[in-house]
Enzyme design. Sequence first.
Site, PDB file in Angstrom:
ATOM      1  N   ASP A  78      40.958  24.197  30.776  1.00 50.04           N
ATOM      2  CA  ASP A  78      39.822  24.406  31.671  1.00 50.04           C
ATOM      3  C   ASP A  78      40.286  25.457  32.672  1.00 50.04           C
ATOM      4  O   ASP A  78      41.214  25.216  33.460  1.00 50.04           O
ATOM      5  CB  ASP A  78      39.494  23.074  32.358  1.00 50.04           C
ATOM      6  CG  ASP A  78      38.408  23.223  33.412  1.00 50.04           C
ATOM      7  OD1 ASP A  78      38.021  24.372  33.740  1.00 50.04           O
ATOM      8  OD2 ASP A  78      37.961  22.189  33.912  1.00 50.04           O
ATOM      9  N   ILE A  79      39.663  26.606  32.634  1.00 49.87           N
ATOM     10  CA  ILE A  79      40.142  27.741  33.436  1.00 49.87           C
ATOM     11  C   ILE A  79      40.146  27.429  34.939  1.00 49.87           C
ATOM     12  O   ILE A  79      40.947  27.986  35.680  1.00 49.87           O
ATOM     13  CB  ILE A  79      39.319  29.013  33.113  1.00 49.87           C
ATOM     14  CG1 ILE A  79      40.082  30.277  33.520  1.00 49.87           C
ATOM     15  CG2 ILE A  79      37.923  28.958  33.736  1.00 49.87           C
ATOM     16  CD1 ILE A  79      39.498  31.562  32.957  1.00 49.87           C
ATOM     17  N   TYR A 129      25.826  33.780  25.599  1.00 48.28           N
ATOM     18  CA  TYR A 129      25.540  35.174  25.235  1.00 48.28           C
ATOM     19  C   TYR A 129      25.764  35.466  23.752  1.00 48.28           C
ATOM     20  O   TYR A 129      25.483  36.567  23.285  1.00 48.28           O
ATOM     21  CB  TYR A 129      26.337  36.132  26.116  1.00 48.28           C
ATOM     22  CG  TYR A 129      25.799  36.290  27.533  1.00 48.28           C
ATOM     23  CD1 TYR A 129      24.706  35.543  27.981  1.00 48.28           C
ATOM     24  CD2 TYR A 129      26.373  37.191  28.425  1.00 48.28           C
ATOM     25  CE1 TYR A 129      24.212  35.679  29.276  1.00 48.28           C
ATOM     26  CE2 TYR A 129      25.880  37.334  29.720  1.00 48.28           C
ATOM     27  CZ  TYR A 129      24.808  36.574  30.144  1.00 48.28           C
ATOM     28  OH  TYR A 129      24.332  36.732  31.428  1.00 48.28           O
ATOM     29  N   VAL A 181      31.013  28.452  31.719  1.00 51.52           N
ATOM     30  CA  VAL A 181      32.220  28.621  32.528  1.00 51.52           C
ATOM     31  C   VAL A 181      31.854  29.054  33.957  1.00 51.52           C
ATOM     32  O   VAL A 181      32.519  28.685  34.923  1.00 51.52           O
ATOM     33  CB  VAL A 181      33.212  29.593  31.829  1.00 51.52           C
ATOM     34  CG1 VAL A 181      32.736  31.033  31.876  1.00 51.52           C
ATOM     35  CG2 VAL A 181      34.597  29.460  32.427  1.00 51.52           C
ATOM     36  N   ASP A 182      30.775  29.807  34.078  1.00 55.64           N
ATOM     37  CA  ASP A 182      30.283  30.271  35.383  1.00 55.64           C
ATOM     38  C   ASP A 182      29.948  29.067  36.274  1.00 55.64           C
ATOM     39  O   ASP A 182      30.374  28.998  37.444  1.00 55.64           O
ATOM     40  CB  ASP A 182      29.049  31.140  35.127  1.00 55.64           C
ATOM     41  CG  ASP A 182      28.576  31.912  36.339  1.00 55.64           C
ATOM     42  OD1 ASP A 182      29.313  31.980  37.339  1.00 55.64           O
ATOM     43  OD2 ASP A 182      27.455  32.453  36.279  1.00 55.64           O
ATOM     44  N   THR A 212      30.985  34.672  24.569  1.00 56.79           N
ATOM     45  CA  THR A 212      30.940  33.914  23.299  1.00 56.79           C
ATOM     46  C   THR A 212      30.237  32.561  23.421  1.00 56.79           C
ATOM     47  O   THR A 212      30.181  31.803  22.457  1.00 56.79           O
ATOM     48  CB  THR A 212      32.358  33.658  22.736  1.00 56.79           C
ATOM     49  OG1 THR A 212      33.055  32.777  23.625  1.00 56.79           O
ATOM     50  CG2 THR A 212      33.117  34.956  22.567  1.00 56.79           C
ATOM     51  N   ASN A 227      26.850  36.189  35.268  1.00 55.60           N
ATOM     52  CA  ASN A 227      25.636  36.956  34.930  1.00 55.60           C
ATOM     53  C   ASN A 227      25.433  38.022  36.010  1.00 55.60           C
ATOM     54  O   ASN A 227      26.179  38.081  36.982  1.00 55.60           O
ATOM     55  CB  ASN A 227      24.427  36.025  34.777  1.00 55.60           C
ATOM     56  CG  ASN A 227      24.168  35.210  36.034  1.00 55.60           C
ATOM     57  OD1 ASN A 227      24.223  35.736  37.148  1.00 55.60           O
ATOM     58  ND2 ASN A 227      23.918  33.926  35.867  1.00 55.60           N
TER      59      ASN A 227
HETATM   60  P1  ADP Z   1      28.661  33.742  28.309  1.00 58.93           P
HETATM   61  O1  ADP Z   1      27.341  33.646  29.023  1.00 58.93           O
HETATM   62  O2  ADP Z   1      29.478  34.953  28.729  1.00 58.93           O
HETATM   63  O3  ADP Z   1      28.542  33.578  26.837  1.00 58.93           O
HETATM   64  P2  ADP Z   1      29.608  30.973  28.600  1.00 58.93           P
HETATM   65  O4  ADP Z   1      30.094  30.315  29.843  1.00 58.93           O
HETATM   66  O5  ADP Z   1      28.363  30.444  27.985  1.00 58.93           O
HETATM   67  O6  ADP Z   1      29.510  32.532  28.949  1.00 58.93           O
HETATM   68  O7  ADP Z   1      30.757  30.942  27.515  1.00 58.93           O
HETATM   69  C1  ADP Z   1      31.928  31.712  27.586  1.00 58.93           C
HETATM   70  C2  ADP Z   1      33.087  30.920  27.050  1.00 58.93           C
HETATM   71  O8  ADP Z   1      33.588  30.057  28.068  1.00 58.93           O
HETATM   72  C3  ADP Z   1      32.740  30.006  25.864  1.00 58.93           C
HETATM   73  O9  ADP Z   1      33.766  30.149  24.884  1.00 58.93           O
HETATM   74  C4  ADP Z   1      32.784  28.612  26.490  1.00 58.93           C
HETATM   75  O10 ADP Z   1      33.159  27.638  25.534  1.00 58.93           O
HETATM   76  C5  ADP Z   1      33.879  28.811  27.523  1.00 58.93           C
HETATM   77  N1  ADP Z   1      33.968  27.834  28.625  1.00 58.93           N
HETATM   78  C6  ADP Z   1      33.023  27.015  29.150  1.00 58.93           C
HETATM   79  N2  ADP Z   1      33.524  26.292  30.167  1.00 58.93           N
HETATM   80  C7  ADP Z   1      34.841  26.648  30.298  1.00 58.93           C
HETATM   81  C8  ADP Z   1      35.928  26.252  31.157  1.00 58.93           C
HETATM   82  N3  ADP Z   1      35.757  25.358  32.124  1.00 58.93           N
HETATM   83  N4  ADP Z   1      37.145  26.846  30.973  1.00 58.93           N
HETATM   84  C9  ADP Z   1      37.335  27.777  30.013  1.00 58.93           C
HETATM   85  N5  ADP Z   1      36.364  28.191  29.189  1.00 58.93           N
HETATM   86  C10 ADP Z   1      35.132  27.633  29.314  1.00 58.93           C
END
Ligand code: ADP
Length: 169
Positions: A8-9, A119, A31-32, A116, A22
């Site tokens: 989890d980043i 989007y 992740v945002d 990924t 966005n």
């Molecule tokens: P985008 O809109 O750029 O596609 P997303 O957040 O929907 O962004 O997804 C981008 C990536 O982040 C996906 O691979 C998703 O599984 C991943 N992701 C979601 N939550 C976390 C997190 N807490 N830590 C790391 N990666 C995450």
Amino acid sequence: MIKILKADITTLQVDAIVNAANNSLLGGGGVDGAIHRAAGPQLRQYNQTLGGCPTGEARISPGFELPARYVISTVGPVWHGGNQGEAGLLENAYRNSFRIAQDNGIETIAFPAISTGVYAYPKEQAARIALGAMKDFENKFEQIIVACHSEGDVEIYRKISKEFERAKG
Ligand code: ADP
């Protein structure tokens, strides 16, 4: 050094974590949303002063309540089939994140798999672009972390990483 981790980043103690934001920079899903929740409401307040971010560019903010010192927000492209400049925009998102990191003395940086999720950028193609940019900046940073949300994503990055090693001979 490039490290591929399932993580989890928002939990990583690095100089900067990169957010797949966005254009508004004011928070969203995926992740945002996780980064905004963990950083606290000050991140949104701060980002309101930045006036948004065009796709492919990057902006920097303090990490507020995160363990990371900074959040670098970048905006990846929405996948529209591959003929709308998606690859170039995704590459710009990674490269501009690295550039703003260099300008701010950042030595350790973690990236999610930009574009990924919602989007819908095809994961292997995105990983190839991500790792290509990371290899180019590898010797400018102490540590570059790929923070994968799932074991499946870890496997994709490992596979593409091996392809790069083989191509190098
Ligand atoms: P985008 O809109 O750029 O596609 P997303 O957040 O929907 O962004 O997804 C981008 C990536 O982040 C996906 O691979 C998703 O599984 C991943 N992701 C979601 N939550 C976390 C997190 N807490 N830590 C790391 N990666 C995450």
